[in-house]
Design a protein around this motif. Structure first.
Motif, PDB file in Angstrom:
ATOM      1  N   ARG A   5     -36.496  35.734  -1.762  1.00  0.00           N
ATOM      2  CA  ARG A   5     -36.893  34.534  -1.046  1.00  0.00           C
ATOM      3  C   ARG A   5     -37.848  34.919   0.073  1.00  0.00           C
ATOM      4  O   ARG A   5     -37.801  36.026   0.596  1.00  0.00           O
ATOM      5  CB  ARG A   5     -35.659  33.845  -0.462  1.00  0.00           C
ATOM      6  CG  ARG A   5     -35.894  32.402  -0.122  1.00  0.00           C
ATOM      7  CD  ARG A   5     -34.636  31.732   0.313  1.00  0.00           C
ATOM      8  NE  ARG A   5     -34.947  30.430   0.886  1.00  0.00           N
ATOM      9  CZ  ARG A   5     -34.092  29.692   1.560  1.00  0.00           C
ATOM     10  NH1 ARG A   5     -32.864  30.135   1.745  1.00  0.00           N
ATOM     11  NH2 ARG A   5     -34.461  28.535   2.044  1.00  0.00           N
ATOM     12  N   GLU A  22     -40.950  31.687  -4.815  1.00  0.00           N
ATOM     13  CA  GLU A  22     -41.222  30.251  -4.666  1.00  0.00           C
ATOM     14  C   GLU A  22     -42.582  29.995  -4.010  1.00  0.00           C
ATOM     15  O   GLU A  22     -43.171  28.929  -4.185  1.00  0.00           O
ATOM     16  CB  GLU A  22     -40.091  29.571  -3.869  1.00  0.00           C
ATOM     17  CG  GLU A  22     -40.168  29.681  -2.353  1.00  0.00           C
ATOM     18  CD  GLU A  22     -39.706  31.032  -1.812  1.00  0.00           C
ATOM     19  OE1 GLU A  22     -39.572  31.153  -0.579  1.00  0.00           O
ATOM     20  OE2 GLU A  22     -39.478  31.969  -2.609  1.00  0.00           O
ATOM     21  N   SER A  26     -46.319  29.317  -6.420  1.00  0.00           N
ATOM     22  CA  SER A  26     -46.708  27.948  -6.057  1.00  0.00           C
ATOM     23  C   SER A  26     -48.182  27.712  -6.362  1.00  0.00           C
ATOM     24  O   SER A  26     -49.026  28.589  -6.154  1.00  0.00           O
ATOM     25  CB  SER A  26     -46.461  27.727  -4.561  1.00  0.00           C
ATOM     26  OG  SER A  26     -47.079  26.523  -4.127  1.00  0.00           O
ATOM     27  N   ARG A 427     -46.214  25.588  -0.298  1.00  0.00           N
ATOM     28  CA  ARG A 427     -45.539  25.027  -1.465  1.00  0.00           C
ATOM     29  C   ARG A 427     -45.273  23.548  -1.246  1.00  0.00           C
ATOM     30  O   ARG A 427     -45.373  23.042  -0.128  1.00  0.00           O
ATOM     31  CB  ARG A 427     -44.236  25.770  -1.770  1.00  0.00           C
ATOM     32  CG  ARG A 427     -43.235  25.799  -0.635  1.00  0.00           C
ATOM     33  CD  ARG A 427     -42.114  26.793  -0.937  1.00  0.00           C
ATOM     34  NE  ARG A 427     -41.116  26.835   0.120  1.00  0.00           N
ATOM     35  CZ  ARG A 427     -40.029  26.082   0.158  1.00  0.00           C
ATOM     36  NH1 ARG A 427     -39.794  25.212  -0.813  1.00  0.00           N
ATOM     37  NH2 ARG A 427     -39.164  26.188   1.153  1.00  0.00           N
TER      38      ARG A 427
END
Length: 495
Positions: A5, A22, A26, A427
């Motif tokens: 993360r 993430e 994106s 994102r």
């Protein structure tokens, strides 16, 4: 191995993003517009000073005094005062909008995602990019002319090419600009650091050449070209607004450079040292040289490239033109290519990387100057000239950027309280796709500015467009955010 993360770490007030899947996956992220790492932030105050010296010493700056005296009805003294005060004024949005870039290492379009939305940021980005591409084309014309005159001083046969030689010079200079930017931020830093002292020496040399041929007392005593008895204030503040508009573009995208600053102190001091005095002195040099040009070369000439082209010594012409090429290159690469390169990437970061965006910037700039190039080749006859574009469209268009500057300052310092979710800017789902508060606060001042063009009673709103637009945009944005909209509040996870 990729982290599970994203993490944000802090070092001496500078924040760094360790991107997780993430963010990396994106559609709003690529490595070129990603936050700069702390170890990449190597620009100290002298590098930023050199950046502004390099950007300020250029042909358009040289002509500013003439623009203010001819088009705005100011005396020489009033014109120089307006230029100096305008650059003091523009330091305010420049230094304030630079803060987020320095703290988070983010470029201009990513910062705009906070105030206009993740997708909505593309609208002000493209407005800014179009202005930059226009300036890129104009500066490339000047640089191409300098290359043409340089080659003509070295090779006698080159002069016979005429307009074709200027077009070849344009294309050579066009390629040179793109090559520098493609090499990255360190290449631009190296160019600006090298060129700044050279350009200062050129200015001093030109001043020594001109001063014996002009009386400063007589020059400052020349009456202004406005109706006799008319109040100076309206003319002065209209000229002041236009001069603020000259750097209105950079007051928006200054994060593109401040993201490489070592500290907030470095970016603030570098801009204070580099901008106001350089702009004032080079504009003053333009006024002096234009006044002296008739005695120097037998005809009044308002731009340095043409003036030096009249010198009879090929050796001095070649040297001077080489230095003007460096001056125009240092301005063009930093002021007019870096911003649209980042702006175009913001549209689709996964599809448009830096190389693609640089080439796209070059092609748009080339298209905007196609009219002038066809004229030089003798393929088009037109009464539209470059001076009209420079004095009217670009300066007027830049004044419409005021609301964006006001919105950015209020969003970051008051609404967000200098706290952004760094990973969330890259994102979907953290910040809104479209922040309508930003668009309303931008649209209303722009509509009023355009409408004021058709009303003599409200012409002042256009004449002072940057000031009215930035203040009104800031106030409307603040009011909308405080009236309870959930789109512009401090997000969870902001630091």
């Amino acid at each position: 191995m990729q982290p599970s993360r994203s993490k944000v770490t802090e070092c001496n007030g500078l924040y760094e993003l360790d991107a997780g899947p993430e963010v990396l996956e994106s559609p709003r992220y690529n490595h070129d517009i990603a936050p700069s790492k702390v170890h990449q932030r190597t620009w100290n105050k002298w590098h930023i000073t050199a950046l502004w010296v390099g950007m300020s010493i250029c042909v358009p700056t040289y002509t500013l005094g003439g623009v203010l005296t001819a088009y705005f009805g100011l005396s020489v003294g009033e014109a120089l005062l307006a230029i100096f005060l305008a650059n003091i004024v523009v330091l305010i949005p420049l230094t304030l909008n630079a803060f987020a870039g320095t703290k988070y290492g983010i470029p201009f379009p990513v910062l705009l995602r906070s105030s206009f939305g993740i997708i909505g940021s593309n609208v002000p980005c493209l407005i800014r990019a179009l202005v930059a591409c226009g300036w890129f084309g104009i500066q490339t014309l000047f640089g191409g002319l300098a290359i043409h005159l340089f080659l003509g001083s070295v090779f006698e046969g080159w002069k016979s090419l005429g307009g074709t030689g200027e077009v070849i010079g344009f294309m050579v200079f066009w390629v040179l600009n793109l090559w520098v930017v493609l090499r990255g931020a360190e290449s631009i830093k190296w160019l600006e650091t090298l060129s700044a002292p050279l350009l200062v020496l050129v200015g001093i040399g030109l001043l020594v050449w001109a001063l014996p041929n002009v009386s400063m007392t007589e020059l400052l005593a020349q009456p202004p070209k406005r109706p006799e008895g008319a109040s100076v204030y309206g003319y002065f503040f209209a000229g002041l607004t236009a001069m603020v508009g000259f750097w209105a573009t950079l007051s928006l995208n200054i994060p593109d450079f401040s993201r490489y600053a070592k500290s907030q102190k470095d970016q603030i001091l570098g801009q204070i040292f580099g901008l106001p005095l350089t702009m004032f002195l080079f504009a003053a040099l333009g006024v002096v040289l234009t006044a002296a040009s008739e005695k120097l070369v037998g005809v009044t000439v308002s731009d340095p490239v043409t003036l030096i082209g009249h010198i009879q010594s090929p050796g001095w012409v070649a040297l001077a033109m080489a230095l003007i090429v460096i001056a125009t290159l240092s301005t063009n690469t930093a002021a007019n290519i870096v911003s649209p390169t980042n702006d175009f990437q913001n549209i689709a970061p996964k599809l448009i990387n830096r190389t693609t965006a640089v080439i796209l910037t070059g092609l748009v700039g080339l298209a905007l100057m196609a009219h002038e190039l066809l004229k030089k080749l003798g393929l088009l006859v037109s009464d539209v000239n470059l001076e009209t574009v420079y004095s009217n469209w670009l300066l007027g268009y830049s004044s419409l950027l005021g609301p964006i500057a006001g919105i950015m300052v209020v969003d970051y310092f008051i609404i967000r309280q200098q706290k952004l979710d760094l990973a969330g800017l890259y994102r979907d789902g953290v910040y809104p796709a479209w922040n309508w508060n930003g668009f309303i606060a931008f649209g209303l001042p722009v509509v009023l500015t355009v409408l004021s063009l058709g009303s003599s009673a409200f012409s002042w709103f256009y004449d002072y467009g940057w000031f009215t637009g930035s203040l009104l945009g800031a106030l409307i944005y603040y009011a909308l955010c405080r009236l309870g909209s959930a789109q512009a509040v401090t997000v969870k996870g902001a630091v």
